[in-house]
Design a protein around this motif. Structure first.
Motif, PDB file in Angstrom:
ATOM      1  N   TRP A   1      -2.012  29.844  19.613  1.00 12.32           N
ATOM      2  CA  TRP A   1      -0.735  29.196  19.943  1.00 12.32           C
ATOM      3  C   TRP A   1      -0.473  29.239  21.453  1.00 12.32           C
ATOM      4  O   TRP A   1      -0.073  28.220  22.058  1.00 12.32           O
TER       5      TRP A   1
ATOM      6  N   VAL B   1      -0.229  25.509  22.657  1.00 14.51           N
ATOM      7  CA  VAL B   1       1.170  25.095  22.716  1.00 14.51           C
ATOM      8  C   VAL B   1       1.829  25.517  24.027  1.00 14.51           C
ATOM      9  O   VAL B   1       2.388  24.691  24.759  1.00 14.51           O
TER      10      VAL B   1
ATOM     11  N   ASN C   1       0.419  22.370  25.950  1.00 19.96           N
ATOM     12  CA  ASN C   1       1.396  21.415  25.404  1.00 19.96           C
ATOM     13  C   ASN C   1       0.726  20.387  24.500  1.00 19.96           C
ATOM     14  O   ASN C   1       0.894  19.180  24.655  1.00 19.96           O
ATOM     15  N   VAL C   2      -0.029  20.862  23.524  1.00 19.88           N
ATOM     16  CA  VAL C   2      -0.738  19.967  22.613  1.00 19.88           C
ATOM     17  C   VAL C   2       0.248  19.054  21.889  1.00 19.88           C
ATOM     18  O   VAL C   2       1.343  19.470  21.507  1.00 19.88           O
ATOM     19  N   HIS C   3      -0.159  17.781  21.710  1.00 18.98           N
ATOM     20  CA  HIS C   3       0.729  16.860  21.023  1.00 18.98           C
ATOM     21  C   HIS C   3      -0.069  15.742  20.353  1.00 18.98           C
ATOM     22  O   HIS C   3      -1.285  15.608  20.552  1.00 18.98           O
ATOM     23  N   GLU C   4       0.639  14.959  19.604  1.00 20.10           N
ATOM     24  CA  GLU C   4       0.036  13.882  18.822  1.00 20.10           C
ATOM     25  C   GLU C   4      -0.702  12.896  19.720  1.00 20.10           C
ATOM     26  O   GLU C   4      -0.250  12.576  20.821  1.00 20.10           O
TER      27      GLU C   4
ATOM     28  N   GLN D   1      -3.631  13.289  21.148  1.00 23.43           N
ATOM     29  CA  GLN D   1      -4.625  13.868  22.044  1.00 23.43           C
ATOM     30  C   GLN D   1      -5.932  14.149  21.308  1.00 23.43           C
ATOM     31  O   GLN D   1      -5.955  14.323  20.087  1.00 23.43           O
TER      32      GLN D   1
ATOM     33  N   PHE E   1      -0.146  19.709  15.050  1.00 20.80           N
ATOM     34  CA  PHE E   1       0.613  19.009  16.082  1.00 20.80           C
ATOM     35  C   PHE E   1       0.184  17.551  16.225  1.00 20.80           C
ATOM     36  O   PHE E   1       0.641  16.864  17.134  1.00 20.80           O
ATOM     37  N   GLY E   2      -0.693  17.106  15.354  1.00 19.08           N
ATOM     38  CA  GLY E   2      -1.060  15.698  15.329  1.00 19.08           C
ATOM     39  C   GLY E   2      -2.239  15.316  16.192  1.00 19.08           C
ATOM     40  O   GLY E   2      -2.496  14.116  16.391  1.00 19.08           O
ATOM     41  N   ALA E   3      -2.972  16.300  16.705  1.00 19.03           N
ATOM     42  CA  ALA E   3      -4.113  15.998  17.565  1.00 19.03           C
ATOM     43  C   ALA E   3      -5.337  15.610  16.727  1.00 19.03           C
ATOM     44  O   ALA E   3      -5.448  15.955  15.544  1.00 19.03           O
TER      45      ALA E   3
END
Length: 335
Positions: A139, A143, A147-150, A152, A174-176
């Motif tokens: 994490w 995170v 800043n992992v996000h959708e 990527q 997180f949608g990656a």
């Protein structure tokens, strides 16, 4: 009401490379801000073994000591100023075994309440005890740092490992779009947790960067192995906006490949809150997030099916030292 201070059974690591010995010691009392926990299960980490063999100097845990960092258990009593937990609560966390803190290879321990979270009923005590160190490490890298996000593309090196298998699942949550390196024997498991498998022995960095990113590189590369793998990560990250994270970035590395791509790097040192007192509350918050993801069906920890007790914990460490674990090894403290 505070539990009477009696004795308990604990594993003592007497000196470097010596086997653990079961010893009767005083049961701790929950001081201000602490929670006294009856430990049901304790995770066995690589760092525990390094400390036991005298190779974990950065953990600042002089021997003799009670080792063990991860745990799951039941609150027995709370100290002054603790209102987040009560006796009978099932809790888990990364809370001891370094920096002079009593470890979790014991029947009871008094932990800083900020480091703990409520254990969900979706996890057994064994599963819960396997998670904290590895989940927090995953994490913090993905995170907190990257800043992992959708949308990527995320590459996890060591996708079947302790940190790696949870990093894959966090990034997916997180949608990656997740890719993970491993050996051929690990392909089925890596694919089962939702990542595209990359055989690191059969594919070069240039080949998989070209195959999966059209030569642009991955938005996030999480190195869980260090050494040459971190060097490879610098060549696998996306130009300009890419971010490399490592939880084993302790060696000497040339930053030129990273700089020439205009990318960035972050290190993760999960032990810092326990060693320094800084950020302990955040570790508890991260474990609360772990609970939410488990309850949403997005995290399933990989636990070695073999069982151990305090009496057979030396066998668990032997298996770990020989690289024969299949998932996280867990000691069943309460038989």
């Amino acid at each position: 009401m505070e539990t009477q201070n009696t004795t308990m059974q604990a594993l003592i690591a007497p000196e470097a490379n010596a086997p653990f010995t079961i010893t009767a010691v005083d049961r701790p009392i929950a001081s201000k801000g602490q929670v006294l926990v009856r430990i049901i299960a304790s995770g066995v980490s690589v760092l525990d073994n390094k400390i036991r063999t005298g190779k974990g100097g950065h953990a600042r845990q002089p021997l003799p000591a009670i080792l063990g960092m991860d745990f799951a258990g039941i609150v027995e009593a709370v100290g002054a100023d603790v209102n987040t937990f009560k006796p009978g609560d099932e809790v888990y966390g990364l809370a001891g075994g370094i920096g002079g803190l009593q470890g979790t290879y014991s029947e009871y321990a008094a932990f800083d309440a900020d480091l703990l979270a409520i254990k969900t009923s979706h996890l057994s005590f064994r599963q819960a005890a396997s998670m904290p160190l590895n989940f927090i490490t995953a994490w913090e890298g993905l995170v907190d740092r990257a800043n992992v996000h959708e949308g990527q593309k995320v590459l996890v090196h060591g996708g079947a490992g302790g940190v790696g298998h949870l990093a894959v699942q966090v990034a997916k949550a997180f949608g990656a779009d997740v890719y993970a390196t491993g050996s051929a024997a690990q392909q089925q498991y890596i694919e089962s947790i939702g990542a595209t498998f990359i055989d690191y022995r059969a594919t070069t960095v240039d080949e998989y960067v070209n195959n999966y990113t059209n030569g642009e590189g991955f938005d996030i590369v999480y190195d869980t192995l260090g050494g040459a793998t971190l060097d490879a990560s610098f060549n696998a990250v996306r130009y300009y906006t890419g971010h490399v994270v490592s939880c084993l970035g302790w060696g000497e590395h040339k930053l030129a490949p990273l700089s020439f791509r205009g990318a960035t790097y972050s290190g993760v040192f999960t032990l810092m809150p326990m060693l320094t007192g800084r950020g302990r509350k955040h570790h508890g918050e991260i474990m609360q997030e772990a609970t939410k993801l488990v309850e949403a069906g997005k995290i399933v920890p990989l636990v070695d099916e073999r069982t151990f007790t305090l009496a057979t914990a030396n066998q668990a460490h032997e298996i770990l030292e020989n690289g024969k674990a299949n998932g996280k090894l867990v000691i069943d403290v309460a038989e």
